[in-house]
Design an enzyme around this catalytic site. Sequence first.
Site, PDB file in Angstrom:
ATOM      1  N   MET A  30      -0.030  -0.342  -5.135  1.00 55.87           N
ATOM      2  CA  MET A  30      -0.898  -1.490  -5.389  1.00 55.87           C
ATOM      3  C   MET A  30      -2.294  -1.252  -4.818  1.00 55.87           C
ATOM      4  O   MET A  30      -3.071  -2.196  -4.638  1.00 55.87           O
ATOM      5  CB  MET A  30      -0.298  -2.774  -4.802  1.00 55.87           C
ATOM      6  CG  MET A  30       0.945  -3.233  -5.538  1.00 55.87           C
ATOM      7  SD  MET A  30       1.236  -5.009  -5.440  1.00 55.87           S
ATOM      8  CE  MET A  30       1.299  -5.262  -3.672  1.00 55.87           C
ATOM      9  N   HIS A  37       0.523   6.390   1.842  1.00 58.46           N
ATOM     10  CA  HIS A  37       0.477   6.630   0.397  1.00 58.46           C
ATOM     11  C   HIS A  37       0.164   8.099   0.087  1.00 58.46           C
ATOM     12  O   HIS A  37       0.750   8.689  -0.828  1.00 58.46           O
ATOM     13  CB  HIS A  37      -0.597   5.746  -0.252  1.00 58.46           C
ATOM     14  CG  HIS A  37      -0.299   4.287  -0.216  1.00 58.46           C
ATOM     15  ND1 HIS A  37      -0.990   3.422   0.596  1.00 58.46           N
ATOM     16  CD2 HIS A  37       0.596   3.538  -0.900  1.00 58.46           C
ATOM     17  CE1 HIS A  37      -0.529   2.190   0.412  1.00 58.46           C
ATOM     18  NE2 HIS A  37       0.438   2.235  -0.491  1.00 58.46           N
ATOM     19  N   ARG A 188      -1.098  -4.201   4.493  1.00 56.68           N
ATOM     20  CA  ARG A 188      -1.292  -5.515   5.117  1.00 56.68           C
ATOM     21  C   ARG A 188      -1.681  -5.433   6.593  1.00 56.68           C
ATOM     22  O   ARG A 188      -2.033  -6.451   7.189  1.00 56.68           O
ATOM     23  CB  ARG A 188      -0.035  -6.364   4.947  1.00 56.68           C
ATOM     24  CG  ARG A 188       0.118  -6.904   3.518  1.00 56.68           C
ATOM     25  CD  ARG A 188       1.316  -7.824   3.404  1.00 56.68           C
ATOM     26  NE  ARG A 188       1.282  -8.563   2.158  1.00 56.68           N
ATOM     27  CZ  ARG A 188       1.659  -8.092   0.976  1.00 56.68           C
ATOM     28  NH1 ARG A 188       2.095  -6.850   0.899  1.00 56.68           N
ATOM     29  NH2 ARG A 188       1.603  -8.830  -0.115  1.00 56.68           N
TER      30      ARG A 188
END
Length: 288
Positions: A30, A37, A188
Amino acid sequence: MIIVQAIDALREELKSWRRAGETIAFVPTMGNLHAGHIALVKRAQELGSKVVVSIFVNPTQFDRKEDLAAYPRTLAEDCSKLQAGGADLVFTPTPALMYPTGGLATKVEVPGVSELLEGASRPGHFTGVSTVVCKLFHLVQPDVAVFGEKDFQQLMVIRQMVRDLDMDIHIEGLPTVREADGLAMSSRNGYLTTAERKLAAGLQLTLREVVDALHKSRQDYAALQAEAMQALVSRGFQPDYVEIRRTVDLLPAQVGDENLVVLGSAWLGKARLIDNIPLTLKKLTETS
């Protein structure tokens, strides 16, 4: 590195790769990428000759509109990181492209495992996840897809979906990538204030304490979970859950189960953090 938004352009590029005999490894994201990642991309390079990464902030997996609105969109920075990391193609669809009718007209649901823990805390979340991942798998048709084990339950949902729908895709899980203090890397984490960031590793520390107690043969699982919830409160969190579950199906662990995972979720300010630690208990043997 190729960047495409249109489905037709994606398919044309992928067809040319397949004609050339390339194998395709896929990393769905996302965006708002971090070192975790990039570790997925590096693993994908080992598993396929071409690496495709998708960047799509999927609206159907958010249970709160304010969370969707606040989620960081950092496409240019993400593409720079992916180019440096060795990705071959980045697919950047829009919500209108992925959901032409405006939402989930057709849904892919994975019953059972998707209804527990995160599924109970975030109604509809895993339906959004499984549907968008199914769509992306259909578009990319990868040989292998790589996911992080930080989202342990999500990985289980995807694996079950692939099995149940007979998708010819190998699902590779990569161990959680952590900061130096043990905090699981997450997009987050950027929601944390400086003061909250100093406390954030307390979630992993709390789960580690449960794991240590299990390795010391404590079997009062309910009490361990309750103690961990209190520990999170004392460390400044607003806990959602701490659970000791079986890795095979995420059902509550019973005495005698050997392959377990300790999962936790807690709020720290505006950030809802999740983490897990898998473990294998030594089988108890009878002594004469």
